[in-house]
Design an enzyme around this catalytic site. Structure first.
Site: not given
Ligand code: AMP
Ligand code: ZN
Length: 111
Positions: A96, A98
């Site tokens: 998703h 981000h």
């Molecule tokens: P990416 O690896 O670039 O897809 O980043 C995903 C990010 O989402 C990682 O830095 C995770 O630590 C973070 N993440 C995963 N689950 C959660 C959550 N429930 N709340 C906050 N951050 C999250």
């Molecule tokens: Zn989504």
């Protein structure tokens, strides 16, 4: 989208430490911070990643980049890095769109 963790955060089905929210955008702290300040900026609409941005949905990216400096300023962070990983080989683990925003220490030059 079903089974998308960030869609569940948008819907309030999974808790998050929210920093900012409007009708289209949510900002919350990363659960595994890689810097003293590390927050994520997401569109509420499910877009699976930067590779899915197109002329139909690109307006949200401008909105996101308007929100980032405001949130960073509110948190007292003047220097920061904005990162988006697109695809598994680039380290994307949540499909998703981000934007990671990291700061609060000397990051150095990554590029
Ligand atoms: P990416 O690896 O670039 O897809 O980043 C995903 C990010 O989402 C990682 O830095 C995770 O630590 C973070 N993440 C995963 N689950 C959660 C959550 N429930 N709340 C906050 N951050 C999250
Ligand atoms: Zn989504």
């Amino acid at each position: 989208m079903k089974d998308c963790i960030f869609c569940k955060i948008v819907k309030g089905e999974i808790p998050s430490k929210k920093i900012y929210e409007d009708d289209k955008i949510l900002v919350f702290y990363d659960i595994e911070p890689k810097a003293p300040v590390h927050f994520l900026v997401i569109p509420k609409e499910h877009i699976s990643g930067a590779g899915e941005i197109n002329s139909e949905n690109s307006e949200i990216v401008a909105r996101i980049f308007e929100v980032i400096p405001k949130v960073a300023a509110d948190l007292g962070v003047g220097s920061y890095r904005i990162v988006t990983n697109n695809g598994p080989d680039a380290g994307q683990t949540v499909f998703h769109l981000h934007f990671h925003v990291m700061g609060g220490k000397v990051l150095g030059n990554m590029a």
